[in-house]
Design a protein around this motif. Structure first.
Motif, PDB file in Angstrom:
ATOM      1  N   GLU A 198      16.394  13.633   9.203  1.00  0.00           N
ATOM      2  CA  GLU A 198      15.586  14.367   9.050  1.00  0.00           C
ATOM      3  C   GLU A 198      14.649  14.355   7.747  1.00  0.00           C
ATOM      4  O   GLU A 198      13.971  14.839   7.166  1.00  0.00           O
ATOM      5  N   LEU A 199      15.615  14.005   6.299  1.00  0.00           N
ATOM      6  CA  LEU A 199      15.189  14.722   5.455  1.00  0.00           C
ATOM      7  C   LEU A 199      14.329  13.078   5.306  1.00  0.00           C
ATOM      8  O   LEU A 199      13.489  13.677   4.291  1.00  0.00           O
ATOM      9  N   LEU A 200      14.544  12.102   5.635  1.00  0.00           N
ATOM     10  CA  LEU A 200      13.619  10.982   5.266  1.00  0.00           C
ATOM     11  C   LEU A 200      12.347  11.116   5.547  1.00  0.00           C
ATOM     12  O   LEU A 200      11.309  10.884   5.498  1.00  0.00           O
ATOM     13  N   LEU A 201      12.448  11.542   6.952  1.00  0.00           N
ATOM     14  CA  LEU A 201      11.304  11.856   8.435  1.00  0.00           C
ATOM     15  C   LEU A 201      10.258  12.867   7.253  1.00  0.00           C
ATOM     16  O   LEU A 201       8.994  12.941   7.383  1.00  0.00           O
ATOM     17  N   GLY A 202      10.966  14.205   7.059  1.00  0.00           N
ATOM     18  CA  GLY A 202       9.988  14.690   6.141  1.00  0.00           C
ATOM     19  C   GLY A 202       9.412  14.606   4.873  1.00  0.00           C
ATOM     20  O   GLY A 202       8.546  15.106   4.492  1.00  0.00           O
ATOM     21  N   LEU A 203      10.078  14.089   4.093  1.00  0.00           N
ATOM     22  CA  LEU A 203       9.071  13.482   3.069  1.00  0.00           C
ATOM     23  C   LEU A 203       8.489  12.815   3.091  1.00  0.00           C
ATOM     24  O   LEU A 203       7.266  12.176   2.482  1.00  0.00           O
ATOM     25  N   GLN A 204       8.765  11.134   4.422  1.00  0.00           N
ATOM     26  CA  GLN A 204       7.763  11.246   5.225  1.00  0.00           C
ATOM     27  C   GLN A 204       6.045  11.642   5.717  1.00  0.00           C
ATOM     28  O   GLN A 204       5.462  10.990   4.637  1.00  0.00           O
ATOM     29  N   ALA A 205       6.700  12.749   5.650  1.00  0.00           N
ATOM     30  CA  ALA A 205       5.535  13.922   6.616  1.00  0.00           C
ATOM     31  C   ALA A 205       4.424  14.778   5.214  1.00  0.00           C
ATOM     32  O   ALA A 205       3.353  14.721   4.864  1.00  0.00           O
ATOM     33  N   GLU A 206       5.537  14.688   4.325  1.00  0.00           N
ATOM     34  CA  GLU A 206       5.522  15.403   3.419  1.00  0.00           C
ATOM     35  C   GLU A 206       4.469  14.462   2.115  1.00  0.00           C
ATOM     36  O   GLU A 206       3.528  15.761   1.534  1.00  0.00           O
ATOM     37  N   ARG A 207       4.854  13.944   1.671  1.00  0.00           N
ATOM     38  CA  ARG A 207       4.223  12.935   0.972  1.00  0.00           C
ATOM     39  C   ARG A 207       3.366  11.949   1.351  1.00  0.00           C
ATOM     40  O   ARG A 207       3.172  11.644   0.923  1.00  0.00           O
ATOM     41  N   GLN A 208       3.742  12.021   2.698  1.00  0.00           N
ATOM     42  CA  GLN A 208       2.481  11.082   3.051  1.00  0.00           C
ATOM     43  C   GLN A 208       2.823   9.753   3.129  1.00  0.00           C
ATOM     44  O   GLN A 208       2.339   8.700   2.595  1.00  0.00           O
ATOM     45  N   LEU A 209       3.886   8.844   2.850  1.00  0.00           N
ATOM     46  CA  LEU A 209       3.812   8.115   2.353  1.00  0.00           C
ATOM     47  C   LEU A 209       4.131   6.676   3.584  1.00  0.00           C
ATOM     48  O   LEU A 209       4.247   6.960   4.579  1.00  0.00           O
ATOM     49  N   SER A 210       3.772   6.216   3.163  1.00  0.00           N
ATOM     50  CA  SER A 210       3.666   4.384   3.849  1.00  0.00           C
ATOM     51  C   SER A 210       5.285   4.395   4.323  1.00  0.00           C
ATOM     52  O   SER A 210       5.397   3.344   3.115  1.00  0.00           O
ATOM     53  N   MET A 211       5.844   3.825   5.038  1.00  0.00           N
ATOM     54  CA  MET A 211       7.536   3.656   5.294  1.00  0.00           C
ATOM     55  C   MET A 211       7.827   2.699   6.149  1.00  0.00           C
ATOM     56  O   MET A 211       7.336   2.687   7.655  1.00  0.00           O
TER      57      MET A 211
END
Ligand code: ATP
Ligand code: MG
Length: 245
Positions: A198-211
């Motif tokens: 959940e934390l990683l997915l939230g951060l990915q969406a919030e920061r628009q990370l390329s993951m």
């Protein structure tokens, strides 16, 4: 994602990656010519059996280990042709790395581990000047990750899930656009793994990370926009099928 790949939409590109290791007298080829694109803002899963070469590939893509052949293009730079210093700078500012076994420095506290990338990226004087800024930034992240009362703890005084959250804060300290994670939930129990996800997915969406996320976990993979499969050091040809959410 639009589904179309243009030059501008690719943030990390691997072409013709081969990697072999010398073991005694033998040379063992592990990666057999890999092409892979990570698009901006994409959550890409990488799956495959143990020993397929996933970690070996991540180490090359994350500029931690030099390929025997091939090139990694990071924001347009041919990363392995750069000098060591230039490549380190590129890696530090563009890529955050999260490992299965956290890789925190045992003698440093949680907050010290989290500000390590700034210490490495800046000169001694610049770091002293910026230390307060990065300490505040790291403590805000650790706080947001539920570690507000654990900042002074050393890794040995933290649970696995807590160590991984420190490692995520460290990976994101310099706001890299790319996050590479090698089985980030692989060493955690199910409930802790779910929270990490959940934390990683939230951060990915919030920061628009390329993951780029390596996982053995189908649940984790089901959250990825695209999953590629590796087998015996190669990406399978039919693995560009998006997985339904
Ligand atoms: N430094 C090395 N020297 C020799 N062989 C290596 C080295 N690193 C990895 N290998 C070999 O390369 C192969 C791929 O290893 P790798 O760690 O990339 O697999 P993986 O797909 O990440 O597996 P897992 O899912 O278990 O983490 C393995 O057979 C491993 O023994
Ligand atoms: Mg691995």
């Amino acid at each position: 994602m639009s589904g179309t790949t243009t030059e501008a939409s690719v943030i990390l590109r691997a072409r013709g990656i081969r990697k072999s290791f010398k073991v005694g007298e033998r040379r063992l080829e592990i990666l057999h010519g890999i092409d892979l694109d990570l698009e901006r803002g994409e959550l890409l899963g990488l799956m495959g059996a143990s020993g397929a070469g996933k970690t070996t590939l991540l180490n090359v893509l994350g500029l931690l280990d030099r390929p025997t052949e091939g090139e990694v293009f990071l924001t347009g730079h041919a990363a392995w042709t750069l000098s060591h210093t230039e490549r380190s700078h590129l890696r530090n500012t563009k890529i955050g790395f999260v490992f299965q076994f956290y890789h925190l420095l045992p003698e440093l506290s949680a907050i010290e581990n989290a500000i390590l990338p700034a210490m490495i990226a800046l000169s001694g004087r610049a770091f002293r000047r910026e230390r307060k800024h990065y300490t505040e930034k790291a403590s805000e992240m650790l706080d947001a990750f539920g570690l507000g009362d654990r900042m002074g703890h050393k890794p040995g005084q933290l649970s696995g899930g807590e160590q991984q959250r420190v490692a995520i804060a460290r990976a994101l300290l310099l706001d890299p656009p790319i996050l590479i994670a090698d089985e980030p939930t692989g060493n955690l129990d199910r409930a802790t793994g779910e929270r990490m996800l959940e934390l990683l997915l939230g951060l990915q969406a919030e920061r628009q990370l390329s993951m780029l996320l390596v996982t053995h976990d189908e649940r984790l993979a089901s959250h990825c926009e695209r999953v590629v499969y590796m087998e015996d050091g190669q990406i399978q040809a039919d693995s560009r099928v998006p997985v339904p959410h």
